[in-house]
Design a protein around this motif. Structure first.
Motif, short mmCIF file in Angstrom:
data_model
loop_
_atom_site.label_atom_id
_atom_site.label_comp_id
_atom_site.label_asym_id
_atom_site.label_seq_id
_atom_site.Cartn_x
_atom_site.Cartn_y
_atom_site.Cartn_z
N LYS A 218 56.33 109.89 42.94
CA LYS A 218 56.94 109.02 41.95
C LYS A 218 56.99 107.59 42.48
CE LYS A 218 59.90 112.62 39.99
NZ LYS A 218 61.31 113.04 39.73
N ARG B 31 56.95 104.47 47.94
CA ARG B 31 57.36 104.81 46.58
C ARG B 31 57.95 103.62 45.83
NH1 ARG B 31 60.93 109.98 48.10
NH2 ARG B 31 61.11 108.74 50.01
N ASP C 134 64.28 110.93 43.40
CA ASP C 134 63.34 112.05 43.22
C ASP C 134 64.08 113.35 42.90
OD1 ASP C 134 61.15 110.48 43.70
OD2 ASP C 134 60.79 111.20 45.73
N CYS D 284 65.14 106.68 47.56
CA CYS D 284 64.03 107.27 46.80
C CYS D 284 64.16 108.78 46.71
CB CYS D 284 62.70 106.88 47.45
SG CYS D 284 62.26 105.14 47.25
N ASP D 285 64.58 109.41 47.80
CA ASP D 285 64.79 110.86 47.77
C ASP D 285 65.84 111.23 46.73
OD1 ASP D 285 62.95 111.14 49.80
OD2 ASP D 285 64.44 111.34 51.39
#
Length: 354
Positions: free
Chosen positions: A2, A39, A321, A317-318
């Motif tokens: 993503k 990302r 996600d 970001c994790d």
């Protein structure tokens, strides 16, 4: 993989220029950490300082630049808004960012100048359902994570001693409006990391468990010889169900910068701070027959690179996600503010009783 867009409000020291400090582990600024994360696409930056903004614009190729946050937020619809402005601008800037309804706001520490402002940010975030991550970066550093994982091996925690030494005044009422005192500016890191060691790591899909230290006993208050209203030293003592003896020492008359935490248990000890880390375990003493001593646990390997800033952005970001929770939430940051205010108020109460 993503992809997420990001914009940055504040292109000064923590926002940008620390990325060029050759002595620091890099990335050491929001800009450099955002650019490192594959990302993320950094699409815009904003600053009222034209020189800082122009330098940033030349470095971040293809990104748009703005001299005010209102214009940028109205024209740029980013997934992530990063706020790296001075403490006295946190409230106003955070509210603007939240009202733009991005997927995530990353807010530089501390949350705000005080818990009243912090609670205002929280209310707005809940109203618009915008998650806020606070950049208490030691929560993401590999060395501190290793130290936290080692805590069960030291037995029952007996004491925690955390120290912050610098030349910056610890507290002055004159700086309440700008946050220019170390109890808030760097003390937010000290309180946060102690509370981090005392709380379980958040688990995806499970309620977050928070630690908040309350009811401090104050000692060691030292006032500036030339400015009697300025506090240069103090120690705050706390007790917690998992550790009965917790001391935080703040010095503002040291000719060096020091940040250290020592956790002593019934079976071992952990020492960690800026530039060092060591875990110690109980073993048969080489000095005394029939006794046990502590020695370095050489099975624990601390990395040269901690990834503190890069891991913060990776964690953001994790979270987006859906693979990890927020490891430094707004609630964590507010708990730190409450503890800092309890320390400050306890000192002021001492003054009033004298």
């Amino acid at each position: 993989m993503k992809q997420y867009t990001a914009c940055l409000i504040g292109t000064g020291r923590i926002g940008f220029s620390l990325g060029f400090d050759k002595k620091r582990e890099q990335p050491a600024s929001h800009t450099m950490a955002l650019l490192k994360e594959k990302r993320i696409r950094l699409i815009a930056g904003c600053d009222t300082d034209k020189e800082n903004l122009d330098a940033w614009g030349r470095y971040v190729k293809g990104a748009r630049t703005f001299s005010d946050a209102d214009t940028m937020i109205s024209e740029i619809k980013a997934d992530i808004i990063v706020i790296a402005v001075n403490e006295d601008a946190h409230l106003e800037t955070a509210l603007k960012a939240i009202r733009a309804k991005p997927k995530l706001v990353i807010l530089e520490k501390p949350v705000a100048l005080n818990s009243t402002d912090g609670n205002h940010i929280k209310a707005e975030a809940e109203k618009h359902q915008v998650p806020v991550m606070i950049n208490h970066e030691r929560r993401f550093a590999r060395d501190y994570r290793i130290a936290k994982d080692y805590i069960p091996k030291i037995g029952k925690m007996q004491s925690i001693k955390a120290t912050l030494f610098s030349g910056m005044k610890v507290y002055s009422a004159k700086n309440e409006e700008d946050g220019g005192y170390s109890l808030l500016h760097d003390g937010t890191h000290l309180v946060d990391i102690v509370q981090f060691f005392l709380e379980p790591l958040p688990q995806k899909g499970k309620p977050e468990e928070h630690c908040i230290l309350q009811n401090p006993v104050i000692s060691g208050v030292y006032y500036d010889e030339k400015e009697p209203e300025v506090i240069r030293n103090l120690s705050a003592h706390f007790s917690h169900p998992d550790c009965s003896d917790i001391t935080m020492e703040f010095s503002g008359r040291s000719r060096y910068f020091g940040f250290e935490v020592e956790i002593s248990g019934t079976e071992g000890r952990i020492k960690i701070g800026n530039g060092f880390a060591e875990c110690q375990k109980r073993e048969e003493s080489k000095l005394y027959t029939g006794f046990y001593s502590l020695s370095k646990d050489r099975s624990v390997k601390f990395p040269k690179k901690t990834g503190y800033f890069a891991n913060m952005v990776k964690g953001a970001c994790d979270y987006l996600d859906g693979t990890a929770p927020l490891y430094s939430s707004l609630e964590n940051g507010l708990n730190v503010l409450h503890t800092l205010e309890e320390i400050k108020n306890a000192v002021l109460a001492m003054n009033n009783n004298q």
